[in-house]
Design an enzyme around this catalytic site. Structure first.
Site, PDB file in Angstrom:
ATOM      1  N   PRO A 132     -15.412  56.704  81.566  1.00  0.00           N
ATOM      2  CA  PRO A 132     -14.392  57.515  82.233  1.00  0.00           C
ATOM      3  C   PRO A 132     -14.292  57.295  83.737  1.00  0.00           C
ATOM      4  O   PRO A 132     -13.255  57.572  84.339  1.00  0.00           O
ATOM      5  CB  PRO A 132     -14.842  58.959  81.944  1.00  0.00           C
ATOM      6  CG  PRO A 132     -16.290  58.866  81.593  1.00  0.00           C
ATOM      7  CD  PRO A 132     -16.470  57.520  80.953  1.00  0.00           C
ATOM      8  N   ASN A 133     -15.341  56.774  84.371  1.00  0.00           N
ATOM      9  CA  ASN A 133     -15.327  56.642  85.828  1.00  0.00           C
ATOM     10  C   ASN A 133     -15.102  55.197  86.286  1.00  0.00           C
ATOM     11  O   ASN A 133     -15.263  54.878  87.444  1.00  0.00           O
ATOM     12  CB  ASN A 133     -16.653  57.148  86.389  1.00  0.00           C
ATOM     13  CG  ASN A 133     -16.540  57.722  87.793  1.00  0.00           C
ATOM     14  OD1 ASN A 133     -17.520  58.156  88.350  1.00  0.00           O
ATOM     15  ND2 ASN A 133     -15.351  57.735  88.380  1.00  0.00           N
ATOM     16  N   GLU A 193     -22.539  42.333  93.437  1.00  0.00           N
ATOM     17  CA  GLU A 193     -22.736  43.702  92.984  1.00  0.00           C
ATOM     18  C   GLU A 193     -23.253  43.603  91.547  1.00  0.00           C
ATOM     19  O   GLU A 193     -24.407  43.243  91.326  1.00  0.00           O
ATOM     20  CB  GLU A 193     -21.420  44.466  93.108  1.00  0.00           C
ATOM     21  CG  GLU A 193     -21.539  45.959  92.925  1.00  0.00           C
ATOM     22  CD  GLU A 193     -20.178  46.632  92.984  1.00  0.00           C
ATOM     23  OE1 GLU A 193     -20.107  47.730  93.516  1.00  0.00           O
ATOM     24  OE2 GLU A 193     -19.183  46.073  92.461  1.00  0.00           O
ATOM     25  N   GLU A 234     -22.037  52.911  96.411  1.00  0.00           N
ATOM     26  CA  GLU A 234     -20.728  53.559  96.561  1.00  0.00           C
ATOM     27  C   GLU A 234     -20.443  54.558  95.443  1.00  0.00           C
ATOM     28  O   GLU A 234     -19.671  55.494  95.629  1.00  0.00           O
ATOM     29  CB  GLU A 234     -19.629  52.493  96.614  1.00  0.00           C
ATOM     30  CG  GLU A 234     -19.515  51.690  95.330  1.00  0.00           C
ATOM     31  CD  GLU A 234     -18.792  50.359  95.517  1.00  0.00           C
ATOM     32  OE1 GLU A 234     -19.107  49.656  96.492  1.00  0.00           O
ATOM     33  OE2 GLU A 234     -17.931  50.040  94.700  1.00  0.00           O
ATOM     34  N   HIS A 247     -13.041  40.028 103.931  1.00  0.00           N
ATOM     35  CA  HIS A 247     -12.947  40.767 102.671  1.00  0.00           C
ATOM     36  C   HIS A 247     -11.701  40.348 101.890  1.00  0.00           C
ATOM     37  O   HIS A 247     -10.604  40.294 102.446  1.00  0.00           O
ATOM     38  CB  HIS A 247     -12.884  42.282 102.931  1.00  0.00           C
ATOM     39  CG  HIS A 247     -12.914  43.067 101.659  1.00  0.00           C
ATOM     40  ND1 HIS A 247     -11.911  43.929 101.282  1.00  0.00           N
ATOM     41  CD2 HIS A 247     -13.820  43.081 100.647  1.00  0.00           C
ATOM     42  CE1 HIS A 247     -12.219  44.456 100.094  1.00  0.00           C
ATOM     43  NE2 HIS A 247     -13.367  43.956  99.700  1.00  0.00           N
ATOM     44  N   HIS A 248     -11.900  40.005 100.625  1.00  0.00           N
ATOM     45  CA  HIS A 248     -10.800  39.651  99.727  1.00  0.00           C
ATOM     46  C   HIS A 248     -10.867  40.516  98.472  1.00  0.00           C
ATOM     47  O   HIS A 248     -11.637  40.217  97.558  1.00  0.00           O
ATOM     48  CB  HIS A 248     -10.895  38.182  99.297  1.00  0.00           C
ATOM     49  CG  HIS A 248     -10.688  37.193 100.400  1.00  0.00           C
ATOM     50  ND1 HIS A 248     -11.132  35.895 100.309  1.00  0.00           N
ATOM     51  CD2 HIS A 248     -10.083  37.300 101.607  1.00  0.00           C
ATOM     52  CE1 HIS A 248     -10.801  35.245 101.427  1.00  0.00           C
ATOM     53  NE2 HIS A 248     -10.170  36.081 102.228  1.00  0.00           N
TER      54      HIS A 248
END
Ligand code: NOJ
Ligand code: CA
Length: 693
Positions: A198-199, A493, A499, A404-405
């Protein structure tokens, strides 16, 4: 580099095995230290299989191997062994950056060349290796007449467990590894009915399976971890758990768009299927099995453009919702002024990198949109961000930008712009990029961990290397040791990172999360977990608090390995906190790493020696239980005096939502001394050991 490869015929160990399915054809190898033995065989149907023993006890029972194809008969039976060859290798190689400088790579190998006795008489080779820290095998489809390509519907590699082991697992999601770990018996692995998380924005759980690395503890106290090495031009693996069975079977991530798991041209070698075996949990972390099974560095010396570093970011701002990636919200984070403020702060602590997210156009059309192709532009900054000026200012202050892409899982759009995007980076002297793949993959029917995406991630590494760029991928394909071949694959990651503590609807990462990650995800390779959150109560921005103490986060700079380590929080939350002294000092590149103790999901203590210096650093973390640690400093060199600075939990830390209470102690120490340190519930400790001047 010392390299010695020689061919020998190893003594046949077949007698060690009593294998009910064994036919007359088989071969065996053992590890250089003789503790691990592997037996490869054909059963009475001519189907290949293997078994593994450790210290004379079976740890993987009769496990069969084979394939199902589209428009081709399966390869499952009717094989004969045309040739059985063994060889040994003993070499050491140097990591350009890593947990240690020199890696020993010693193994014995068995290659069974199989030929079908009926039909098309196709050939299939099996390559088995036995190392001191585990075993591995791969399939090879050799060049052969009448067979140029194979469309694989299923690889059926079995892993027959010998008991209902304790298992630390995440669901076999085809799109994400960002799950909390479960701790159950093998028989209790169950993801039925959960097709989505769900997240998570991208998530797909088609069957009861686990993602790898998956780690187990047997009733005898042995540790096993299953994963893969050198995932190249193939689909990522999951391990399927069939009802009522203790045998796990490979289930490759598929493409619903193409209707298969993988398509390969002959000759072809699959990734290695790896089983790490250890009698101490910490030995799993020290194992180099997965990197050893990858090809040597093919990029040469990349030190001219990448050196391990710490970095900050215009990043936590957005996860806290204080700022935003897009401009339409009116709280755009990536402005020239904010970048300069961050550079000033980073430079004060010798932090060499700054990641700036939300710098480029496209963010107004990101999460929640289906039509994400052609949206992100990787060369056009928003008007309030002067990239040239930020680069210039950073150079003046010794802080380099990290590009950052965010692809928004639209890899075709990214591929179209790869060259121009990296050309821009090269022209600005920016040599590292964080990529991202949030959302379901476009085109529909492809998944993050399928062959099509594995090839995309590789194309990114190849192109990046051309422009001297190092890549830190989020929402990546899992690490499989490719960093040995592509040292510009610096970090990724591939787990539930820091985060998640901001936006999780389940109350954030569990207190024991990293004590599990160290023995599961971390076996695959470097992790961009992003520690360094000083304000652990995230209110008023988010209605969450972190479930561990500040000293726990500090310990992660040593416990969690990555050649790029973030200091995630905002300068206004960190200020001049004394823990910044540790962050300033702590190494990011290591001569050697030692796991001093650890139990999966309970605690772990790691000591690492900085590369090129005599400095040592220790990190220790615990789960929800308070623990007293006796850390013996036996690893220090003889006759040298050190000053130990201990950054630890304060008395109130870990109790009644108090996560930031801390204490610092300092003492003179030498080899043989013992540090006694209390870890609070959810706590940790970080120690710097600097030679006395
Ligand atoms: C997901 C990444 O993991 C996160 O770090 C990043 O901020 C967002 N995507 C935006 O790209
Ligand atoms: Ca993510």
């Amino acid at each position: 580099m010392r390299k010695l490869i020689y061919l020998i015929v190893l003594p046949i160990l077949g007698l060690l095995f009593s294998c009910q399915n064994e036919g007359s054809h088989s071969g065996s190898i053992s590890s250089p230290d003789g503790r691990v033995a592997l037996h490869g065989f054909l059963n009475t149907d001519g189907q290949p299989g293997y078994m593994v023993q450790f210290d004379g006890k079976t740890v993987i029972d009769t496990s069969l191997l084979g394939f199902d194809f589209k428009d081709e008969a399966p390869m499952r039976s009717s094989f004969a062994i045309a040739k059985a060859e063994t060889r040994s290798s003993s070499e050491s190689w140097e990591m350009p950056w890593g947990e240690q400088r020199l890696v020993q790579n010693n193994f014995n190998e068995l290659k069974l060349s199989l030929e079908e006795t009926t039909g098309a008489k196709r050939n299939l080779n099996l390559i088995f290796r036995a190392y001191d820290d585990g075993v591995a095998f791969r399939y090879e489809f050799p060049k052969q007449d009448g067979l140029t390509e194979l469309t694989i519907l299923d690889e059926n590699s079995e892993f027959a467990l010998t008991g209902d082991h304790e298992t630390w697992w995440i669901p076999g999601d085809w799109d994400s590894y960002e799950h909390l770990y479960n701790h159950t018996k093998v028989s209790e692995i169950d993801t039925a009915g959960k097709t989505r998380h769900p997240n998570l924005v991208g998530t797909y759980l088609p069957q009861v399976a686990v993602n790898t690395p998956v780690t187990m503890k047997t009733a005898d106290g042995l540790y096993l971890s299953f994963h893969e090495a050198n995932l190249t031009n193939y689909a990522g693996i999951t391990l399927r758990k069939d009802e009522g069975s203790l045998t796990l079977t490979s289930e490759l991530v598929g493409s619903e768009r193409l209707g298969h798991k993988a398509k390969v041209e002959l000759p072809f070698q699959t990734p290695w299927r790896t089983i790490q075996i250890a009698d101490k949990a910490g030995d799993l972390i020290e194992s180099n099995l997965i990197v050893n099974l990858n090809e040597p560095n093919k990029l040469g010396d990349i030190s001219a453009y990448f050196k391990p570093m710490k970095y900050m970011g215009i990043w936590w701002h957005m996860h806290l919702t204080k700022k935003s990636w897009d401009r339409a919200s009116g709280k755009h984070g990536a402005t020239t002024a904010e970048a300069k403020r961050m550079i000033d702060y980073a430079s004060k602590y010798g932090i060499e990198g700054l990641l700036v997210e939300g710098w480029n156009t496209g963010w107004e059309h990101w999460i929640g949109f289906d039509d994400r192709e052609g949206v992100f532009d990787f060369v056009t900054p928003y008007p309030d961000y002067d990239i040239q000026e930020v680069v210039r200012y950073g150079n003046e202050k010794g802080v380099k930008l990290i590009m950052h892409h965010e692809t928004s899982a639209a890899p075709r759009t990214y591929e179209q712009q790869l060259d121009t995007a990296y050309q821009l980076m090269q022209s600005l002297g920016i040599h590292a990029v964080k990529t991202g793949y949030v959302g379901p993959i476009i085109p529909k029917g492809e998944h993050h961990h399928g062959q099509w995406m594995v090839n995309h991630y590789r194309k990114v590494l190849d192109t990046a290397a051309k422009y001297q760029v190092a890549v830190n991928a989020h929402e990546p394909i899992m690490a499989t040791g490719i960093r040995r071949t592509y040292p510009n694959a610096i970090s990724r990651e591939g787990l539930r990172g820091q985060e998640f503590n901001t936006f999780s609807i389940e109350g954030g990462n569990s207190t024991d999360h990293l004590t599990v990650v160290a023995f599961t995800r971390m076996l695959a390779g470097p992790i961009d977990y992003t520690p360094g959150v000083f304000k652990r109560d995230l209110r008023p921005y988010r209605d969450n608090s972190l479930n561990t103490t500040l000293a726990h986060d500090l310990a992660l700079y040593v416990v969690v390995y990555s050649p790029v380590q973030m200091i995630a929080d905002l300068p206004e939350h960190i200020g001049d906190h004394p823990f910044m002294n540790f962050i300033k000092e702590v190494g990011v590149d290591w001569e050697q790493s030692l796991v001093l103790d650890g139990e999966i999901g309970d605690y772990v203590t790691i000591a690492r020696q900085e590369r090129g210096t005599d400095r040592w650093f220790i990190g220790a973390i615990t789960d929800e239980n308070e623990r007293m640690k006796e850390i013996s400093l036996d690893f220090l060199p003889d006759g040298k005096e050190y000053v130990a600075k201990i950054y630890m939990d304060g008395k109130r830390a870990g109790f009644e939502e108090e996560f930031v209470d801390y204490a610092i102690d300092s003492k003179e120490v030498k080899k043989g001394d013992v540090l006694n340190i209390r870890l609070a519930p959810g706590g940790g400790a970080a120690v710097s050991l600097l030679p006395k001047e």
